[in-house]
Design an enzyme around this catalytic site. Structure first.
Site, PDB file in Angstrom:
ATOM      1  CE  LYS A  94      -3.724   2.277   2.572  1.00  0.00           C
ATOM      2  NZ  LYS A  94      -4.608   2.178   3.753  1.00  0.00           N
ATOM      3  CE  LYS A 105      -6.497   2.008  -0.758  1.00  0.00           C
ATOM      4  NZ  LYS A 105      -7.166   2.060   0.560  1.00  0.00           N
TER       5      LYS A 105
END
Length: 325
Positions: free
Chosen positions: A195, A248
């Protein structure tokens, strides 16, 4: 194969031929739809920066879930906005917290729906950071117990899968241990393994009311410049017990999705985040692009890079388009 003996255009000539030889395909079963749950009743509030995305009260969740199931979308991921926030994010693991109530409602009304829950503290802390603060710094190890308790509370409420998004070191192992010790060894973990500290999260922070009140999250989310670090993070989460690895954002990190697909045999998820969604919506609203085609092309790119699962705010629109094709 040399022209004119071989002509690439032969297999592009008709829609039927193109479909017959298509290498990458989308299906509604691969899509996960995010849901934002808010306090109150009869609430269906559109997020201004995310046209077509709504914040819903618990009593509105079942109707939304039924719509998703009719479209062939079988999974959602839940985010909650509590009535009250505090420094420790205690609402995240409250037995009657907003997400816990949402889980119970969905599993009661639509038991066939797969309910995934985001495990983080940013929506629940009054400072907006993803962990417990000590001297205005996120204390990694103090945060782990809170995250594990949050995951356990979700499992007890009936969640089918938990998805830690905090980026604390060691949280997958802590959550796996907590779940296993309490009889939830069959609840999988979809880890936000990779992320990045991205500029594309802005509209989500509006929707979830989770903007940091000071500083930023670069001290625990990943530097967008790094690739090898992504492989280290994914390796650590795999070793700690993750069942699915997530990247992400998605579109700006297709190379990362592809690298994880090459290196790991676990399922790979990708989150097409709020900013990626909002940009396409804004450009389409201004007539600058064909929004429907851009949506499909972006999702195909994520699949082509190697994602098995796509979390996207386009899930309903894409599923409707697939039904037409």
């Amino acid at each position: 194969m040399v022209f004119p003996e071989y002509r690439s255009r032969r297999l592009r000539r008709t829609a039927a031929l193109r479909a017959l030889v298509r290498e990458t395909r989308l299906s509604a079963e691969q899509l996960v739809y995010p849901l934002f749950i808010v306090p109150g009743t009869k609430v269906r509030q559109e997020v201004p920066s995310m046209p077509g995305v709504f914040r819903l009260s618990v009593d509105r969740l079942a109707a939304e879930a039924e719509t998703l199931l009719k479209l062939g979308i079988s999974a959602v991921i839940l985010f909650g906005i509590p009535e009250k926030k505090d420094g420790a994010g205690s609402g995240a693991h409250a037995k009657d917290g907003i997400v816990q109530r949402g889980i119970r409602e969905l599993k009661k009304r639509t038991p066939q729906l797969t309910v995934i829950t985001d495990v983080c503290l940013c929506e629940y802390t009054d400072h907006g950071h993803c962990g417990f603060l000590v001297n205005n710094e996120v204390d990694n190890d103090a945060t782990l117990e809170i995250l594990a308790q949050t995951a356990l509370s979700h499992a007890r409420a009936g969640a089918d899968m938990v998805a830690p998004s905090d980026m604390m070191d060691g949280r997958v192992a802590e959550i796996r241990g907590m779940l296993d010790e309490n009889g939830f060894e069959m609840v999988p973990i979809m880890s936000y393994a990779v992320k990045y500290a991205s500029a594309f999260y802005g509209p989500f922070r509006d929707a979830a009311e989770s903007t940091p009140q000071f500083g930023d999250r670069r001290g625990y989310q990943m530097d967008p410049a790094n690739v090898r670090e992504a492989l280290r993070e994914a390796t650590l989460d795999t070793e700690e017990g993750a069942d699915i690895l997530m990247v992400k954002p998605a579109l700006a990190y297709l190379d990362i999705i592809a690298r994880l697909r090459e290196e790991f045999d676990l399922p790979i998820a990708a989150y097409q985040v709020s900013g990626e969604y909002a940009m396409i919506k804004a450009a389409a609203a201004n007539g600058w692009i064909d929004g429907e085609r851009a949506m499909e092309e972006s999702l195909l790119a994520i699949r082509r890079a190697g994602a098995d699962i796509i979390i996207t705010y386009f899930a309903k629109e894409m599923a409707r388009l697939l039904h037409k094709q």
